[in-house]
Design a protein around this motif. Structure first.
Motif, mmCIF file in Angstrom:
data_model
loop_
_atom_site.group_PDB
_atom_site.id
_atom_site.type_symbol
_atom_site.label_atom_id
_atom_site.label_comp_id
_atom_site.label_asym_id
_atom_site.label_seq_id
_atom_site.Cartn_x
_atom_site.Cartn_y
_atom_site.Cartn_z
ATOM 1 N N LEU A 146 84.420 58.391 84.718
ATOM 2 C CA LEU A 146 84.817 57.896 83.403
ATOM 3 C C LEU A 146 85.142 56.414 83.522
ATOM 4 O O LEU A 146 85.951 56.019 84.360
ATOM 5 C CB LEU A 146 86.017 58.676 82.862
ATOM 6 N N VAL A 147 84.494 55.617 82.692
ATOM 7 C CA VAL A 147 84.712 54.168 82.672
ATOM 8 C C VAL A 147 85.491 53.835 81.402
ATOM 9 O O VAL A 147 85.031 54.111 80.297
ATOM 10 C CB VAL A 147 83.371 53.404 82.688
ATOM 11 N N TYR A 148 86.671 53.275 81.591
ATOM 12 C CA TYR A 148 87.554 52.930 80.471
ATOM 13 C C TYR A 148 87.437 51.430 80.222
ATOM 14 O O TYR A 148 87.729 50.624 81.099
ATOM 15 C CB TYR A 148 88.994 53.305 80.819
ATOM 16 N N LEU A 165 72.788 47.163 75.457
ATOM 17 C CA LEU A 165 72.529 46.896 76.866
ATOM 18 C C LEU A 165 72.339 48.192 77.652
ATOM 19 O O LEU A 165 71.454 48.284 78.513
ATOM 20 C CB LEU A 165 73.671 46.079 77.466
ATOM 21 N N VAL A 166 73.163 49.193 77.348
ATOM 22 C CA VAL A 166 73.035 50.480 78.041
ATOM 23 C C VAL A 166 71.678 51.097 77.777
ATOM 24 O O VAL A 166 71.042 51.655 78.681
ATOM 25 C CB VAL A 166 74.183 51.425 77.614
ATOM 26 N N ARG A 167 71.189 50.968 76.539
ATOM 27 C CA ARG A 167 69.892 51.558 76.206
ATOM 28 C C ARG A 167 68.740 50.735 76.773
ATOM 29 O O ARG A 167 67.722 51.287 77.205
ATOM 30 C CB ARG A 167 69.759 51.692 74.692
ATOM 31 N N ILE A 168 68.889 49.422 76.785
ATOM 32 C CA ILE A 168 67.842 48.569 77.349
ATOM 33 C C ILE A 168 67.618 48.902 78.818
ATOM 34 O O ILE A 168 66.473 49.031 79.288
ATOM 35 C CB ILE A 168 68.209 47.082 77.193
ATOM 36 N N GLU A 185 76.202 48.032 88.280
ATOM 37 C CA GLU A 185 75.766 48.235 86.904
ATOM 38 C C GLU A 185 76.737 47.593 85.914
ATOM 39 O O GLU A 185 76.326 46.891 84.987
ATOM 40 C CB GLU A 185 75.664 49.735 86.609
ATOM 41 N N LEU A 186 78.031 47.822 86.122
ATOM 42 C CA LEU A 186 79.023 47.311 85.179
ATOM 43 C C LEU A 186 79.148 45.793 85.269
ATOM 44 O O LEU A 186 79.378 45.126 84.250
ATOM 45 C CB LEU A 186 80.372 47.973 85.449
ATOM 46 N N THR A 187 79.002 45.247 86.457
ATOM 47 C CA THR A 187 79.037 43.796 86.604
ATOM 48 C C THR A 187 77.871 43.159 85.859
ATOM 49 O O THR A 187 78.017 42.116 85.211
ATOM 50 C CB THR A 187 78.993 43.398 88.083
ATOM 51 N N ARG A 188 76.712 43.806 85.919
ATOM 52 C CA ARG A 188 75.543 43.295 85.195
ATOM 53 C C ARG A 188 75.777 43.367 83.689
ATOM 54 O O ARG A 188 75.454 42.421 82.957
ATOM 55 C CB ARG A 188 74.298 44.104 85.563
ATOM 56 N N SER A 208 91.459 40.788 86.749
ATOM 57 C CA SER A 208 90.131 41.097 87.268
ATOM 58 C C SER A 208 89.320 41.780 86.173
ATOM 59 O O SER A 208 89.864 42.457 85.300
ATOM 60 C CB SER A 208 90.246 42.014 88.489
ATOM 61 N N SER A 209 88.012 41.604 86.205
ATOM 62 C CA SER A 209 87.163 42.203 85.177
ATOM 63 C C SER A 209 87.156 43.719 85.257
ATOM 64 O O SER A 209 87.175 44.407 84.241
ATOM 65 C CB SER A 209 85.732 41.672 85.288
ATOM 66 N N LEU A 210 87.133 44.249 86.458
ATOM 67 C CA LEU A 210 87.106 45.697 86.616
ATOM 68 C C LEU A 210 87.880 46.117 87.854
ATOM 69 O O LEU A 210 88.067 45.328 88.788
ATOM 70 C CB LEU A 210 85.674 46.230 86.648
#
Length: 418
Positions: free
Chosen positions: A175-177, A225-228, A257-260, A307-309
């Motif tokens: 799960l990504v919050y 972006l997720v669909r692309i 993936e999330l960094t992109r 931090s971003s993530l």
């Protein structure tokens, strides 16, 4: 949700004779509605994301069509289909119009007069409806699993929906919050929300999208972006956050993936302004409830560390504290262990609590403590003596030092969630 224009064009161009003549780089726009427009005065009713169809019945000249398309672009529609052969012909599409669409990445399609507008709009409406219904059904089912895992009645109607759409009972998930920086106050859970039962109202917490325009823009951008990139993420949208549910993968792959995604969102939006927390992999589908808490805590840690993530797996001692449902127990432990020092500092306007913390971090090295506190060694020696003699701390005892450092960790944890 919405449909990627590229997919729609690929699936229906033969059926309706669609010919893309300009703006190909804009095919990654999302289409959320179909709108027939013949009059520039109706553009004020647009919300953005519409695919426009026109016959050009009111078109007087090339300048009218150019300005009409320019207005559609300004109102953030996703593309235009011109029904040619009646009021407009292919020759009416000037190089100036093509250049405008190419420059603005605005897809411009031609459709033969023989294609019935009713047929194409009816088809597209059904696709939008089906996509919305499916997305909403999955999102609602996931929200119930996340927020109400112990409600047997809700599980009986929610789990079959998820199984029907490819979710598996015994599979592992991440799960990504994702929290929006503009609403960090609502990001912090209360003590009750930190309890692993997560007693929250489904209606007030889970909704069909963000409540503000900026959040909606970011959420739509993330969806696109997720669909692309064809990433295996399922969305659950909250009023102040977005959840991405995906099959469990390695942390390295998730980070990549999330960094992109963050990079491209930054490129498009100017700033990402978000904090992302990634849960540990769940044991099963029902484990998404605990993963929600983990992801939220990891996002808070990302905020604290600027931090971003942040991964829940990297939270160290905090992972253990999350299993404690009674926050009062933690507060009592801090007070029993550090309370006398906190009181002493308040009464004497001193900072012995920080000195003690640095003493534990520096393993009692006076020189290192002095460097960390930017003060003289004699000052440190004096403070350590006060800690030993006046505050009665057995600093040479390993078990005492362990309890004190644990209290500091708990204090920091409570501060994070207060």
């Amino acid at each position: 949700m919405a449909i990627l224009l590229r997919d729609l064009y690929k699936e229906t161009k033969s059926t309706y004779g669609l010919d893309l003549i300009a703006g190909e780089e804009g095919l990654d726009h999302l289409m959320n509605w179909v709108y027939i427009s013949e009059d520039p005065d109706t553009l004020e009713f647009l919300h953005g994301g519409e695919l426009i169809i026109t016959t050009g019945v009111l078109c007087g000249n090339e300048y009218w069509l150019y300005n009409f398309i320019k207005g559609l672009i300004e109102h953030k529609t996703c593309g235009l289909i011109i029904n040619i052969g009646g009021h407009l012909n292919r020759s009416d599409i000037s190089d100036r119009i093509r250049m405008l669409c190419d420059r603005k990445h605005y897809p411009l399609f031609l459709m033969p007069w023989e294609t019935r507008i009713f047929d194409i709009t009816h088809d597209y409406y059904n696709r939008i409806f089906d996509d919305t219904q499916t997305s909403q059904a999955i999102s609602t089912a996931l929200s119930r699993v996340i927020l109400h895992p112990n409600d047997k009645a809700l599980m009986e109607i929610s789990l079959p929906v998820l199984y029907e759409h490819g979710f598996q009972a015994d599979a592992q998930y991440h799960l990504v919050y994702i929290s929006d920086l503009r609403d960090t106050a609502s990001m912090k859970p209360t003590a009750a929300q930190t309890n692993t039962s997560i007693q929250q109202s489904e209606h007030s917490t889970i909704s069909s999208g963000y409540a503000n325009t900026a959040g909606s823009f970011l959420q739509n951008l993330l969806t696109r972006l997720v669909r692309i990139y064809n990433l295996p993420y399922t969305f659950v949208n909250g009023t102040d956050y977005t959840l991405l549910i995906s099959p469990a993968r390695s942390n390295e792959r998730l980070e990549q993936e999330l960094t992109r995604l963050l990079y491209y969102m930054g490129e498009s939006a100017g700033t990402t302004s978000m904090y992302i927390g990634i849960s540990a992999p769940t044991k099963d589908l029902i484990g998404l409830s605990q993963a929600f808490l983990q992801g939220r805590c990891a996002a808070l840690m990302a905020q604290k560390k600027n931090s971003s993530l942040f991964f829940f797996d990297d939270m160290g001692f905090y992972k253990l504290l999350l299993s404690v449902s009674d926050m009062d127990v933690l507060r009592e432990y801090v007070n029993d262990t550090l309370g006398s020092i906190i009181t002493y500092d308040e009464q004497h306007h001193t900072n012995y609590l920080e000195t003690l913390y640095q003493y534990l971090l520096c393993d009692g090295s006076i020189q290192k403590i002095a460097g960390a506190l930017f003060c003289h060694r004699n000052t440190v020696n004096y403070r350590v003596r006060i800690l030993r003699e006046d505050l009665h701390l057995a600093l040479d005892d390993p078990s005492t030092r362990f309890e004190l450092m644990t209290a500091f960790q708990v204090h920091s944890y409570l501060d994070l969630f207060s």
